[in-house]
Design a protein around this motif. Structure first.
Motif, PDB file in Angstrom:
ATOM      1  N   GLY A 162      10.586  -1.995   7.160  1.00 36.47           N
ATOM      2  CA  GLY A 162      10.042  -0.830   7.840  1.00 36.47           C
ATOM      3  C   GLY A 162       9.303   0.103   6.919  1.00 36.47           C
ATOM      4  O   GLY A 162       8.863   1.171   7.343  1.00 36.47           O
ATOM      5  N   GLY A 163       9.168  -0.267   5.654  1.00 40.13           N
ATOM      6  CA  GLY A 163       8.520   0.609   4.692  1.00 40.13           C
ATOM      7  C   GLY A 163       9.533   1.527   4.026  1.00 40.13           C
ATOM      8  O   GLY A 163      10.621   1.775   4.549  1.00 40.13           O
ATOM      9  N   ALA A 164       9.187   2.018   2.855  1.00 35.46           N
ATOM     10  CA  ALA A 164      10.064   2.905   2.092  1.00 35.46           C
ATOM     11  C   ALA A 164       9.452   4.294   2.025  1.00 35.46           C
ATOM     12  O   ALA A 164       8.264   4.458   1.716  1.00 35.46           O
ATOM     13  N   THR A 165      10.270   5.318   2.326  1.00 31.53           N
ATOM     14  CA  THR A 165       9.864   6.716   2.228  1.00 31.53           C
ATOM     15  C   THR A 165      10.826   7.424   1.284  1.00 31.53           C
ATOM     16  O   THR A 165      11.812   6.853   0.815  1.00 31.53           O
ATOM     17  N   LYS A 166      10.549   8.696   1.014  1.00 32.33           N
ATOM     18  CA  LYS A 166      11.452   9.452   0.146  1.00 32.33           C
ATOM     19  C   LYS A 166      12.833   9.563   0.789  1.00 32.33           C
ATOM     20  O   LYS A 166      13.850   9.535   0.101  1.00 32.33           O
ATOM     21  N   GLY A 167      12.865   9.694   2.101  1.00 30.70           N
ATOM     22  CA  GLY A 167      14.137   9.804   2.781  1.00 30.70           C
ATOM     23  C   GLY A 167      14.965   8.535   2.668  1.00 30.70           C
ATOM     24  O   GLY A 167      16.153   8.578   2.345  1.00 30.70           O
ATOM     25  N   THR A 168      14.332   7.376   2.911  1.00 30.25           N
ATOM     26  CA  THR A 168      15.073   6.118   2.807  1.00 30.25           C
ATOM     27  C   THR A 168      15.411   5.789   1.360  1.00 30.25           C
ATOM     28  O   THR A 168      16.424   5.151   1.082  1.00 30.25           O
ATOM     29  N   LEU A 169      14.568   6.235   0.423  1.00 29.14           N
ATOM     30  CA  LEU A 169      14.837   5.980  -0.987  1.00 29.14           C
ATOM     31  C   LEU A 169      16.035   6.777  -1.485  1.00 29.14           C
ATOM     32  O   LEU A 169      16.885   6.267  -2.219  1.00 29.14           O
ATOM     33  N   LEU A 170      16.135   8.047  -1.075  1.00 26.70           N
ATOM     34  CA  LEU A 170      17.203   8.926  -1.542  1.00 26.70           C
ATOM     35  C   LEU A 170      18.355   9.017  -0.558  1.00 26.70           C
ATOM     36  O   LEU A 170      19.338   9.710  -0.835  1.00 26.70           O
ATOM     37  N   GLY A 171      18.234   8.330   0.565  1.00 27.32           N
ATOM     38  CA  GLY A 171      19.304   8.375   1.547  1.00 27.32           C
ATOM     39  C   GLY A 171      19.399   9.693   2.271  1.00 27.32           C
ATOM     40  O   GLY A 171      20.492  10.107   2.674  1.00 27.32           O
ATOM     41  N   LEU A 172      18.267  10.377   2.421  1.00 26.75           N
ATOM     42  CA  LEU A 172      18.250  11.666   3.102  1.00 26.75           C
ATOM     43  C   LEU A 172      17.847  11.485   4.548  1.00 26.75           C
ATOM     44  O   LEU A 172      17.164  10.540   4.909  1.00 26.75           O
ATOM     45  N   HIS A 173      18.263  12.454   5.354  1.00 26.06           N
ATOM     46  CA  HIS A 173      17.876  12.443   6.759  1.00 26.06           C
ATOM     47  C   HIS A 173      16.492  13.046   6.877  1.00 26.06           C
ATOM     48  O   HIS A 173      16.235  14.142   6.394  1.00 26.06           O
ATOM     49  N   GLU A 174      15.602  12.317   7.482  1.00 22.28           N
ATOM     50  CA  GLU A 174      14.236  12.785   7.663  1.00 22.28           C
ATOM     51  C   GLU A 174      14.024  13.245   9.085  1.00 22.28           C
ATOM     52  O   GLU A 174      14.497  12.607  10.024  1.00 22.28           O
ATOM     53  N   VAL A 200       0.851  -1.189   0.000  1.00 20.71           N
ATOM     54  CA  VAL A 200       0.000   0.000   0.000  1.00 20.71           C
ATOM     55  C   VAL A 200       0.886   1.239   0.000  1.00 20.71           C
ATOM     56  O   VAL A 200       1.907   1.295   0.693  1.00 20.71           O
ATOM     57  N   HIS A 201       0.521   2.217  -0.822  1.00 18.72           N
ATOM     58  CA  HIS A 201       1.209   3.510  -0.861  1.00 18.72           C
ATOM     59  C   HIS A 201       0.255   4.556  -0.303  1.00 18.72           C
ATOM     60  O   HIS A 201      -0.848   4.743  -0.810  1.00 18.72           O
ATOM     61  N   THR A 202       0.669   5.214   0.751  1.00 12.82           N
ATOM     62  CA  THR A 202      -0.194   6.175   1.418  1.00 12.82           C
ATOM     63  C   THR A 202       0.669   7.242   2.065  1.00 12.82           C
ATOM     64  O   THR A 202       1.884   7.315   1.834  1.00 12.82           O
ATOM     65  N   GLN A 203       0.044   8.103   2.862  1.00 13.78           N
ATOM     66  CA  GLN A 203       0.744   9.131   3.604  1.00 13.78           C
ATOM     67  C   GLN A 203       0.589   8.865   5.088  1.00 13.78           C
ATOM     68  O   GLN A 203      -0.489   8.475   5.557  1.00 13.78           O
ATOM     69  N   ALA A 204       1.676   9.067   5.803  1.00 11.15           N
ATOM     70  CA  ALA A 204       1.680   8.807   7.237  1.00 11.15           C
ATOM     71  C   ALA A 204       2.167  10.042   7.962  1.00 11.15           C
ATOM     72  O   ALA A 204       2.852  10.896   7.392  1.00 11.15           O
ATOM     73  N   GLY A 205       1.832  10.136   9.232  1.00  7.72           N
ATOM     74  CA  GLY A 205       2.262  11.258  10.043  1.00  7.72           C
ATOM     75  C   GLY A 205       1.137  12.225  10.320  1.00  7.72           C
ATOM     76  O   GLY A 205      -0.006  12.064   9.845  1.00  7.72           O
ATOM     77  N   GLU A 206       1.444  13.265  11.088  1.00  6.38           N
ATOM     78  CA  GLU A 206       0.451  14.282  11.393  1.00  6.38           C
ATOM     79  C   GLU A 206       0.141  15.108  10.150  1.00  6.38           C
ATOM     80  O   GLU A 206       0.862  15.064   9.153  1.00  6.38           O
ATOM     81  N   GLN A 207      -0.920  15.884  10.202  1.00  7.90           N
ATOM     82  CA  GLN A 207      -1.383  16.608   9.034  1.00  7.90           C
ATOM     83  C   GLN A 207      -0.338  17.584   8.508  1.00  7.90           C
ATOM     84  O   GLN A 207      -0.186  17.753   7.306  1.00  7.90           O
ATOM     85  N   GLN A 208       0.417  18.202   9.388  1.00 14.45           N
ATOM     86  CA  GLN A 208       1.410  19.178   8.965  1.00 14.45           C
ATOM     87  C   GLN A 208       2.741  18.528   8.608  1.00 14.45           C
ATOM     88  O   GLN A 208       3.605  19.183   8.033  1.00 14.45           O
ATOM     89  N   GLN A 209       2.923  17.260   8.945  1.00 15.86           N
ATOM     90  CA  GLN A 209       4.191  16.587   8.678  1.00 15.86           C
ATOM     91  C   GLN A 209       3.961  15.244   7.988  1.00 15.86           C
ATOM     92  O   GLN A 209       4.612  14.263   8.291  1.00 15.86           O
ATOM     93  N   GLN A 210       3.013  15.186   7.062  1.00 12.55           N
ATOM     94  CA  GLN A 210       2.732  13.943   6.366  1.00 12.55           C
ATOM     95  C   GLN A 210       3.865  13.615   5.394  1.00 12.55           C
ATOM     96  O   GLN A 210       4.461  14.501   4.787  1.00 12.55           O
ATOM     97  N   ARG A 211       4.133  12.320   5.233  1.00 11.45           N
ATOM     98  CA  ARG A 211       5.165  11.863   4.315  1.00 11.45           C
ATOM     99  C   ARG A 211       4.653  10.640   3.574  1.00 11.45           C
ATOM    100  O   ARG A 211       3.896   9.837   4.114  1.00 11.45           O
ATOM    101  N   ASP A 212       5.056  10.511   2.314  1.00  9.71           N
ATOM    102  CA  ASP A 212       4.676   9.346   1.513  1.00  9.71           C
ATOM    103  C   ASP A 212       5.437   8.121   2.000  1.00  9.71           C
ATOM    104  O   ASP A 212       6.618   8.194   2.323  1.00  9.71           O
TER     105      ASP A 212
END
Length: 280
Positions: A222-234, A142-154
């Motif tokens: 643990g799931g994949a996010t933009k940070g883990t995909l690009l190796g960025l610090h989230e 499933v691809h969705t958004q997680a986190g609070e409304q102001q800090q949601q992440r794919d």
């Protein structure tokens, strides 16, 4: 006289040869197991989920020492039964290949006890280019958004693993290995998995990941996010609110110490009947 003796010898040789053939054939028949078993086999190719008709099966001779486990001998027991697996012409029928007595034909006969069937919408990409065929196992992503409304992440996350594909579109045949691009796939899940899958398709988009048929190992991630995909610090999903400075506890009032009075020298003065005290 000589011809008569020759004829007798030829006749005797023929009789002895015939007797040898008969004895040899009897010996071979005793050594070779006879077709003592008659079992029920499919008279034609039959797909799973079909209700058996009398013209779909027949009795056939089978070597007694090679009878399949659970082979059926009584054709009357197959009347109206439903197959839960496809069989080919000449293949022996057994109780293991039949749905429980009283089961109606169709997809419901293929659902295992305690399981449910749920259908999800797919396309040529979500459905693994049509390679998710009946009988295969898939993982649900499933691809969705997680986190609070102001800090949601794919985020993309595997939510269900090793899910059996019961049917694609309206077809349940498992013999065809050619890919078929369809718009719906029916999966076999437990009641809890059905709830999770229904929620997953309402909060995001679904994808199927085809897996090896004999690989039971779980894919714990643990799931994949933009940070883990690009190796960025989230940043943390939830930033803790700064704690209010603690108010200092009110200091207990210190007891007031009486000021030390300077040392004084006093004398008593007696004047007749009167006395007084004077201090310096």
């Amino acid at each position: 006289m000589k011809n008569r003796r020759a004829y007798l010898m030829l006749g005797l040789a023929a009789v002895l040869g015939l007797a040898a053939v008969l004895l040899a054939s009897r010996w071979l028949l005793r050594q070779t197991p006879g077709a003592a078993g008659r079992i029920v086999v499919a008279a034609a190719d039959v797909n799973l989920g079909q209700r058996l008709a009398p013209d779909m099966f027949k009795l056939a001779d089978w070597p007694a020492d090679a009878l399949p486990p659970g082979a059926l001998r009584d054709p009357a027991r197959l009347s109206g039964r439903v197959l839960k697996t496809s069989v080919l012409r000449g293949e022996p029928l057994s109780e293991a290949k039949l749905a429980p007595a009283g089961t109606l034909g169709g997809l419901s006969a293929l659902i295992a006890e305690g399981k449910r069937a749920i259908t999800v919408r797919v396309n040529d990409v979500v459905g693994v280019a049509g390679f998710a065929l009946p009988g295969n196992f898939v993982d649900i992503i499933v691809h969705t958004q997680a986190g609070e409304q102001q800090q949601q992440r794919d985020i993309s996350k595997i939510v269900l693993e090793r899910i059996l594909v019961l049917a694609v579109a309206q077809e349940v045949s498992r013999d065809d290995t050619k890919p078929r691009v369809v718009n719906a796939v029916t999966l076999e899940v437990t009641p809890e998995q059905a709830e999770h899958l229904d929620l997953a398709r309402s909060v995001g988009s679904l994808s199927l990941a085809l897996r090896n048929q004999i690989d039971p190992r779980p894919g714990v991630t643990g799931g994949a996010t933009k940070g883990t995909l690009l190796g960025l610090h989230e940043p943390a999903a939830e930033t803790a609110a700064p704690a209010a400075p603690a108010r200092p506890a009110a200091a207990a009032p210190r007891p007031q110490l009486a000021s030390a009075a300077p040392a004084r020298h006093c004398i008593s003065v007696i004047n007749g009947l009167h006395s007084s005290r004077e201090c310096l």
